[in-house]
Design an enzyme around this catalytic site. Structure first.
Site, short mmCIF file in Angstrom:
data_model
loop_
_atom_site.label_atom_id
_atom_site.label_comp_id
_atom_site.label_asym_id
_atom_site.label_seq_id
_atom_site.Cartn_x
_atom_site.Cartn_y
_atom_site.Cartn_z
N ASP A 93 0.83 -1.19 0.00
CA ASP A 93 0.00 0.00 0.00
C ASP A 93 0.88 1.25 0.00
O ASP A 93 2.10 1.18 0.15
CB ASP A 93 -0.90 -0.01 1.24
CG ASP A 93 -2.20 0.73 1.02
OD1 ASP A 93 -2.32 1.43 0.00
OD2 ASP A 93 -3.10 0.63 1.88
N TYR B 160 6.59 -9.98 6.77
CA TYR B 160 6.64 -8.55 6.97
C TYR B 160 7.29 -8.23 8.32
O TYR B 160 7.29 -9.07 9.24
CB TYR B 160 5.22 -7.95 6.99
CG TYR B 160 4.58 -7.77 5.64
CD1 TYR B 160 4.67 -6.55 4.97
CD2 TYR B 160 3.86 -8.80 5.04
CE1 TYR B 160 4.06 -6.36 3.73
CE2 TYR B 160 3.26 -8.63 3.80
CZ TYR B 160 3.36 -7.41 3.16
OH TYR B 160 2.76 -7.24 1.93
#
Length: 312
Positions: free
Chosen positions: A54, A120
């Site tokens: 994003d 992540y």
């Protein structure tokens, strides 16, 4: 025309990008990469990515692929070798993107559907003065007091195969069922806060799953930090796993602290089988398998693999 597949390993600072996916009129990672590759190869290219990040989210180990005619590499500077793209791109790309590797891969390799899991990290500082200026672009400021043990307990409650609908932005036709395989935290003292023990630390979350829904990682971090701050109870966290819609009570952590740090793939001989498994329906839970990591408007199209994916 003979078509072959190239894998690219990419890193970027997402601060000044409107995310990965190509979007008209906006600066995106995919848009910049495709434009520069097209200049070098003298043909338009389309990238398929492992996890579409994003706006403001970083990557240290993103993976994408493109399909090319090998004749496009029959140039003096490339000599038919995809690895030569690394040096060429280094001269063309802006300072906030780097292609670290480029190589031929089997036709069955798919950056999106072949992936076994994504990794992540989320980095934040509890220092009252905020992040160190040299790390301000990749470290979120968390100036509200929080208890790390409570954060760790809340994170552990979320591990396993669940419907993470409460943590995901809904996308029509996409499943929110995921297997969260790792969610743990490490802490280190902020060197500027040695005279204030416990008041200034850098916390890093390691989060791994077979795939992630749109905004899932940042929502997971925001939720467990709410427990750590004492604003929510551990039972609230557990209860979120029973919800079937995005919960307005789940805060979303700032994008700057998030980075994609790894994508795992099987051996070459197992790629085709993995692609089939990834597309299967999860038995007993319903919905498609967890491969559509939040692809939204502007997702790049893959060659023979549907929309070009996704990420947090």
């Amino acid at each position: 025309m003979s078509i072959r597949r190239i894998r690219l390993d990419v890193a970027y600072d997402g601060t000044d990008f409107s995310g990965w996916a190509r979007q008209p009129g906006l600066r995106t990672v995919c848009g910049v990469l495709e434009a520069e590759l097209a200049k070098i190869l003298r043909n338009p290219v389309v990238l398929t990515v492992a996890g579409r990040t994003d706006a403001g989210v970083h990557a240290r180990a993103q993976v994408c692929h493109l399909d090319v005619d090998p004749q496009w590499l029959d140039q003096r500077s490339l000599e038919g070798r995809p690895e030569a793209l690394v040096r060429r791109l280094a001269r063309l790309l802006p300072a906030d993107i780097a292609v670290m590797d480029a190589r031929w891969v089997p036709d069955a390799f798919d950056a999106r559907f072949s992936a076994l899991r994504r990794h992540y990290e989320y980095r934040l500082t509890t220092a009252p003065w905020g992040p160190e200026p040299t790390r301000a672009r990749d470290t979120a400021a968390w100036q509200r007091g929080a208890d790390l043990d409570a954060v760790r307990d809340a994170s552990e409650r979320l591990l396993g195969l669940h419907d993470f609908a409460a943590f995901c932005r809904r996308r029509e036709g996409a499943t929110t069922i995921r297997e969260l395989q790792r969610f743990d935290w490490r802490a280190e003292p902020d060197p500027r806060g040695e005279d204030a023990p416990g008041a200034a630390e850098v916390w890093t979350a390691s989060v791994s799953a077979d795939a992630f829904c749109w905004s899932m990682v940042r929502s997971l971090v925001g939720a467990v930090m709410a427990v750590g701050e004492g604003r929510r109870s551990p039972d609230w966290i557990s209860g979120l796993l029973t919800e079937t819609e995005r919960s307005s009570a789940v805060p979303v952590a700032p994008a700057c602290g998030l980075a994609l740090v790894g994508v795992d793939y099987p051996a070459d001989d197992d790629l085709a089988a993995r692609n089939l498994v990834t597309r299967e329906v999860r038995p007993g839970l319903g919905g498609a398998a967890g491969t559509d990591d939040g692809a939204g408007p502007g997702a790049a199209s893959g060659t023979g693999s549907g929309a070009g994916c996704c990420g947090d």
